[in-house]
Design a protein around this motif. Structure first.
Motif, short mmCIF file in Angstrom:
data_model
loop_
_atom_site.label_atom_id
_atom_site.label_comp_id
_atom_site.label_asym_id
_atom_site.label_seq_id
_atom_site.Cartn_x
_atom_site.Cartn_y
_atom_site.Cartn_z
N GLU A 125 -53.18 11.15 10.84
CA GLU A 125 -52.71 11.36 12.26
C GLU A 125 -53.77 12.42 12.83
O GLU A 125 -54.33 13.26 12.24
N ALA A 126 -53.74 12.68 14.23
CA ALA A 126 -54.55 13.49 15.12
C ALA A 126 -53.93 14.76 14.81
O ALA A 126 -52.78 14.96 14.71
N GLY A 127 -54.48 16.02 15.00
CA GLY A 127 -54.06 17.34 14.85
C GLY A 127 -55.26 18.33 15.14
O GLY A 127 -56.18 18.01 15.57
N THR A 128 -54.71 19.57 15.12
CA THR A 128 -55.71 20.62 15.34
C THR A 128 -55.69 21.73 13.98
O THR A 128 -54.58 22.16 13.62
N ILE A 129 -56.71 22.26 13.93
CA ILE A 129 -56.94 23.08 12.65
C ILE A 129 -57.13 24.62 13.63
O ILE A 129 -58.23 24.55 14.34
N ASN A 130 -56.49 25.48 13.16
CA ASN A 130 -56.74 26.91 13.91
C ASN A 130 -57.62 27.75 13.08
O ASN A 130 -57.10 27.85 11.69
N VAL A 131 -58.48 28.22 13.28
CA VAL A 131 -59.37 29.16 12.58
C VAL A 131 -59.69 30.28 13.37
O VAL A 131 -59.93 30.63 14.55
N ASN A 132 -59.40 31.31 12.57
CA ASN A 132 -59.55 33.00 13.22
C ASN A 132 -60.96 33.76 12.38
O ASN A 132 -61.59 32.80 11.74
N TYR A 133 -61.34 34.78 13.10
CA TYR A 133 -62.55 35.44 12.46
C TYR A 133 -62.72 36.83 12.35
O TYR A 133 -61.87 37.37 13.21
N THR A 134 -63.28 37.30 11.63
CA THR A 134 -63.49 38.91 11.52
C THR A 134 -64.93 39.17 11.43
O THR A 134 -65.48 38.70 10.40
N GLY A 135 -65.41 40.16 12.18
CA GLY A 135 -66.86 40.28 12.16
C GLY A 135 -67.37 41.71 11.82
O GLY A 135 -66.32 42.59 11.62
N ASP B 129 -64.95 27.26 22.23
CA ASP B 129 -64.84 28.58 22.44
C ASP B 129 -63.69 29.15 21.55
O ASP B 129 -62.71 28.91 21.24
N GLY B 130 -63.98 30.40 21.12
CA GLY B 130 -63.30 31.29 20.31
C GLY B 130 -62.86 32.83 20.90
O GLY B 130 -62.55 33.56 19.97
N ALA B 131 -63.10 32.96 22.24
CA ALA B 131 -63.13 34.31 22.87
C ALA B 131 -61.56 34.83 22.71
O ALA B 131 -61.49 36.16 22.50
N SER B 132 -60.44 33.95 22.45
CA SER B 132 -59.20 34.49 22.23
C SER B 132 -58.87 34.77 20.80
O SER B 132 -57.85 35.66 20.75
N GLY B 133 -60.02 34.87 20.01
CA GLY B 133 -59.65 35.22 18.62
C GLY B 133 -59.57 34.03 17.62
O GLY B 133 -59.35 34.17 16.52
N THR B 134 -59.06 33.00 18.09
CA THR B 134 -58.80 31.77 17.47
C THR B 134 -59.56 30.36 17.94
O THR B 134 -59.65 30.38 19.45
N ILE B 135 -60.09 29.64 17.05
CA ILE B 135 -60.78 28.66 17.52
C ILE B 135 -59.96 27.61 17.17
O ILE B 135 -59.58 27.11 15.89
N ALA B 136 -59.88 26.34 18.18
CA ALA B 136 -58.86 25.32 17.76
C ALA B 136 -59.92 24.30 17.58
O ALA B 136 -60.69 23.72 18.36
#
Length: 518
Positions: free
Chosen positions: A60-70, A84-91
């Motif tokens: 099934e279709a869906g979304t994986i949420n990825v965050n990041y730390t620099g 785009d991940g400017a919000s802190g999360t990449i969908a």
């Protein structure tokens, strides 16, 4: 339909049972992993594709949420991502049927010398409640090259006609994919002047000993001296063959069961599988032009296209050998720093094409297309690949008691010319007559560590240690009696183990292996 077979096949290649429909059956858990724990970048890199691998195709279709730390890296200044991940999360979007997903890391700056700069991406959840993260839930992207710690690799060999060769570098986790029909000969860039044939295309060559006049040779020409060879008759029994003309040589030049040769006399129209400099069908190219003779080159076989196939390829089967691509006459000269290639159609008596190719020591070989008259990009630089999943490999040699032209599928070689060493760890052996199993005192793949490495076992003079022995084509399974240890040119050690040679739908030409730095 032609099938690639492992010699003296009594039947055409296997048919693996087709995959069952998932409906009404329990699916394995859907887990998501980063394909590697670490990703290195060079100063020249501006983007890197970050891959998330799935335990099975998404139902099934869906979304994986990825965050990041620099670490010394800020979003918008040092890097961005796509999506785009400017919000802190990449969908990261997943469509039904996808086997993996990815997003792009865009590098906007480089690390200052002496400093550390990196970004760690982590799985942060899913919009599907039955999806879960696997053991590799994060990956570190470094602003400097670092050796990969491991991962699971699905290769891009392209399916049941195996159209592509894949070169893989363990330390950078980089695949280089090339069509296997874009070149016929490879010019060695080392101190010796050597010519290799494209074994993935079943290219072969015969020397017309003593003949230096390219235009004097046609199909109707007599050979300067008759050749005493061996061939197979219709019953696959060896019999002597004397050839006195070019047209007679052509009958047994293409790679196949009825190819001519004489291994006792050192006569082979293909390179030997080990890949050493003195085991090529072309003799060493002399700097004295009068010592470089004319060769007739069989250009191998076409890669079958979908339009040319008589019927769809059955699951578990392959079709790698299309129509013969014809012959050319070729003469190669060298001054030690450059190669000069002269070539023409076999019937041409008026003029020939001449191309000069300089040596480039950054590469083991410079690939040349006789059909297009130009050098082509095939191998990565000599220290930037470790194994070549050539998919198809053809040569004249022995399989059991029979000697003939052989074509193997699912073939893997390692970069001996570039300094890569490799050896096989064998867990057990089965007696073919009694079925008795002998287990060896070696660690399992999971338990193998750096302390278990045997430096004396690394092979640097035979590129075909892996070959096609890692799978049982007739049984349709990857063998579980072996795995491999590799040492690259930079001194990094890895273990790797094949886990698949078909897709989830049963299509051949989809290889998968797992590897880990020791």
């Amino acid at each position: 339909m032609k099938k690639t077979i492992l010699l003296k096949a009594i039947a055409l290649l296997l048919i693996i049972s087709s995959c069952s429909d998932d409906e009404g059956q329990d699916l394995i858990d859907f887990t998501v992993n980063f394909s590697s724990e670490t990703v290195g970048t060079t100063e020249e890199d501006t983007t890197k594709e970050i891959t998330l691998s799935f335990s099975r195709p998404a139902s099934e279709a869906g979304t994986i949420n990825v965050n990041y730390t620099g670490t010394n890296a800020e979003y918008g200044t040092d890097f961005t991502t796509t999506p785009d991940g400017a919000s802190g999360t990449i969908a990261v979007s997943v469509a039904a049927g996808d086997k993996d997903a990815s997003f792009t890391f865009n590098k906007l700056s480089n690390a200052i010398e002496g400093s550390t700069k990196s970004v760690t991406f982590s799985i942060d959840g899913f919009d599907q409640t039955d999806w879960s993260q696997g053991s590799t839930a994060s990956t570190l992207v470094s602003y400097a090259p670092i050796a990969s710690t491991g991962g699971v690799i699905d290769t891009d060999n392209g399916g049941a006609t195996i159209p592509n060769q894949v070169y893989f570098d363990f330390s950078s986790e980089t695949q280089t994919t090339v069509k296997r029909d874009i070149w016929e000969i490879g010019l060695y860039n080392g101190t010796e002047n050597r010519v290799f044939l494209n074994s993935a295309l079943a290219v072969s060559a015969v020397e017309i000993t003593g003949e230096t006049d390219l235009l004097a040779i046609t199909e109707a020409s007599n050979l300067p001296e008759p050749m005493e060879l061996t061939g197979l008759n219709a019953m696959f029994q060896p019999e002597p063959v004397t050839v006195s003309t070019v047209s007679e040589v052509l009958e047994g030049l293409p790679v196949g069961y009825f190819q001519y040769g004489n291994l006792e006399e050192g006569i082979s129209f293909t390179d030997y599988p080990e890949g050493n400099l003195d085991d090529t069908a072309f003799a060493e190219i002399s700097t004295n032009p009068e010592e470089n003779y004319v060769y007739i080159v069989s250009l191998g076989n076409e890669i079958p296209s979908e339009e040319e196939l008589e019927a769809p390829i059955d699951p578990g089967s392959i079709d790698t050998s299309g129509d013969h691509r014809g012959f050319l006459k070729v003469r190669i000269l060298s001054d030690g720093n450059n190669y000069t290639i002269q070539y023409a159609a076999l019937g041409e008596t008026e003029s020939f094409t001449e191309v000069t190719v300089p040596k480039n020591t950054a590469y083991n070989l410079t690939a040349f297309s006789l059909t297009n008259g130009e050098t082509v990009s095939v191998e990565p630089t000599k220290e930037q690949w470790d194994i070549n999943l050539s998919g198809v490999f053809a040569y004249y040699g022995a399989q059991g008691p029979t000697i003939a032209g052989l074509t193997f599928s699912d073939f893997v070689m390692h970069n001996t010319l570039g300094g890569t060493g490799l050896y096989q760890v064998t867990l057990y052996e089965v007696d073919s007559e009694t079925d008795e199993v002998t287990e060896f005192d070696v660690p399992s793949y999971a338990d193998f560590t750096m302390a278990d490495v045997d430096e004396s076992a690394f092979v640097y003079d035979n590129r075909a240690v892996v070959g096609s022995g890692w799978r049982d084509a007739f049984g349709g399974v990857v063998k579980d009696d072996r795995y491999y240890v590799v040492k690259d040119a930079d001194g990094n050690y890895y273990k790797f183990d094949f886990t698949a040679f078909t897709s989830t739908e049963g299509e051949r030409g989809h290889y998968q292996f797992t590897y880990e730095r020791l």
